[in-house]
Design a protein around this motif. Structure first.
Motif, mmCIF file in Angstrom:
data_model
loop_
_atom_site.group_PDB
_atom_site.id
_atom_site.type_symbol
_atom_site.label_atom_id
_atom_site.label_comp_id
_atom_site.label_asym_id
_atom_site.label_seq_id
_atom_site.Cartn_x
_atom_site.Cartn_y
_atom_site.Cartn_z
ATOM 1 N N PRO A 223 3.739 16.856 -14.442
ATOM 2 C CA PRO A 223 2.848 17.683 -15.631
ATOM 3 C C PRO A 223 2.046 16.597 -16.279
ATOM 4 O O PRO A 223 0.608 17.494 -16.508
ATOM 5 N N ALA A 224 3.094 15.672 -16.914
ATOM 6 C CA ALA A 224 2.260 14.945 -18.273
ATOM 7 C C ALA A 224 0.748 13.952 -17.640
ATOM 8 O O ALA A 224 0.277 13.601 -18.124
ATOM 9 N N THR A 225 1.761 14.013 -16.503
ATOM 10 C CA THR A 225 0.481 12.902 -15.764
ATOM 11 C C THR A 225 -0.984 13.653 -14.124
ATOM 12 O O THR A 225 -1.367 13.046 -13.800
ATOM 13 N N ALA A 226 -0.174 14.921 -13.800
ATOM 14 C CA ALA A 226 -0.840 15.495 -13.193
ATOM 15 C C ALA A 226 -2.759 16.010 -12.807
ATOM 16 O O ALA A 226 -3.176 15.778 -11.898
ATOM 17 N N ASN A 227 -3.053 15.426 -13.981
ATOM 18 C CA ASN A 227 -4.522 15.378 -14.439
ATOM 19 C C ASN A 227 -4.951 14.129 -15.127
ATOM 20 O O ASN A 227 -6.414 14.064 -15.341
ATOM 21 N N LEU A 228 -4.464 13.198 -14.385
ATOM 22 C CA LEU A 228 -4.896 12.166 -14.775
ATOM 23 C C LEU A 228 -6.088 10.851 -15.029
ATOM 24 O O LEU A 228 -6.356 11.311 -13.691
ATOM 25 N N LYS A 229 -6.514 11.195 -15.830
ATOM 26 C CA LYS A 229 -7.524 10.213 -15.205
ATOM 27 C C LYS A 229 -8.240 9.023 -14.727
ATOM 28 O O LYS A 229 -7.299 8.667 -15.032
ATOM 29 N N GLY A 230 -8.653 9.104 -14.013
ATOM 30 C CA GLY A 230 -8.680 7.797 -12.824
ATOM 31 C C GLY A 230 -8.055 8.269 -11.241
ATOM 32 O O GLY A 230 -8.528 7.340 -10.826
ATOM 33 N N GLU B 97 0.925 -1.288 -0.073
ATOM 34 C CA GLU B 97 -0.295 -0.298 0.003
ATOM 35 C C GLU B 97 0.847 1.608 -0.029
ATOM 36 O O GLU B 97 0.181 2.274 -0.187
ATOM 37 N N GLU B 98 2.400 1.803 0.694
ATOM 38 C CA GLU B 98 2.549 2.463 0.606
ATOM 39 C C GLU B 98 3.202 2.645 -0.630
ATOM 40 O O GLU B 98 3.273 3.953 -1.315
ATOM 41 N N MET B 99 3.668 1.615 -1.867
ATOM 42 C CA MET B 99 3.999 1.588 -2.711
ATOM 43 C C MET B 99 2.854 2.230 -3.954
ATOM 44 O O MET B 99 3.584 3.811 -4.767
ATOM 45 N N VAL B 100 1.832 1.762 -3.614
ATOM 46 C CA VAL B 100 1.035 2.281 -4.133
ATOM 47 C C VAL B 100 0.724 3.347 -3.922
ATOM 48 O O VAL B 100 0.258 5.050 -5.330
ATOM 49 N N CYS B 101 0.561 3.719 -2.414
ATOM 50 C CA CYS B 101 -0.324 5.566 -2.985
ATOM 51 C C CYS B 101 1.340 6.365 -2.432
ATOM 52 O O CYS B 101 0.861 7.421 -3.548
ATOM 53 N N SER B 102 2.600 5.648 -2.999
ATOM 54 C CA SER B 102 3.823 6.893 -3.247
ATOM 55 C C SER B 102 3.687 6.839 -4.403
ATOM 56 O O SER B 102 3.883 7.748 -5.261
ATOM 57 N N MET B 103 3.744 6.448 -5.262
ATOM 58 C CA MET B 103 3.893 5.868 -6.984
ATOM 59 C C MET B 103 2.194 6.576 -7.046
ATOM 60 O O MET B 103 2.868 7.611 -8.436
ATOM 61 N N TYR C 63 0.328 12.831 -9.716
ATOM 62 C CA TYR C 63 0.173 14.105 -9.092
ATOM 63 C C TYR C 63 0.942 15.559 -9.249
ATOM 64 O O TYR C 63 1.484 16.855 -9.739
ATOM 65 N N HIS C 64 2.501 14.638 -9.677
ATOM 66 C CA HIS C 64 3.805 15.989 -9.568
ATOM 67 C C HIS C 64 4.132 15.915 -10.670
ATOM 68 O O HIS C 64 5.510 16.396 -10.541
#
Length: 153
Positions: free
Chosen positions: A39-46, A25-31, A36-37
């Motif tokens: 730019p290319a994935t900051a607003n990633l759908k889902g 869970e630590e890995m899932v949360c961290s990654m 979000y940080h």
């Protein structure tokens, strides 16, 4: 007066499985939060929708692990066991929702981030498997889900 169990059980295996689940869970949360940080994935759908379930899933894992640790350390109140069992169940319910959104994230990510998100999916699967194993072990120990344990927390 609270009803205390007069017997002790070894909670080591349950605690180990919960710790494995927490590590994943630590890995899932961290990654997934890292996305979000960038730019290319900051607003990633889902990602936002997935986090709506990841946060309570994390809470339930932390609470279950804390309960198992208390039991392993000698506390033995029935309410701790009920907390442990309900949090394992609720964590697994939230995992089902997390699992729905991860492929949405992968499919909507820029090509170069798809392998990274697949790694998140792999961690989530391991995290879930450890929690499912803890549930099976609790069932074998005689602490299956019962009407008594139908609590949101």
């Amino acid at each position: 007066m609270l009803n205390y169990y007069s017997f002790r059980q070894d909670w080591t295996a349950v605690l180990q499985l919960l710790n494995q689940s927490l590590y994943g869970e630590e890995m899932v949360c961290s990654m997934s939060t890292q996305l979000y940080h960038i730019p290319a994935t900051a607003n990633l759908k889902g990602n936002g929708e997935m986090h709506n379930h990841l946060v309570p899933a994390s809470y339930h894992r932390v609470t279950a692990a804390g309960s198992a640790r208390r039991l392993q350390n000698g506390e033995s109140h029935e309410s701790i066991i009920k907390t442990l069992v309900s949090c394992v169940d609720n964590g697994l319910k939230q995992d089902q929702e997390v699992k729905k959104w991860l492929p949405v994230m992968r499919d909507n990510a820029p090509e170069e981030y798809k392998p990274f998100i697949q790694t998140i999916i792999d961690w989530q699967e391991q995290t879930e498997q450890s929690l499912s194993s803890a549930k099976r072990l609790l069932n074998q120990m005689g602490y299956g889900t019962q009407e008594l344990f139908q609590n949101q927390y």
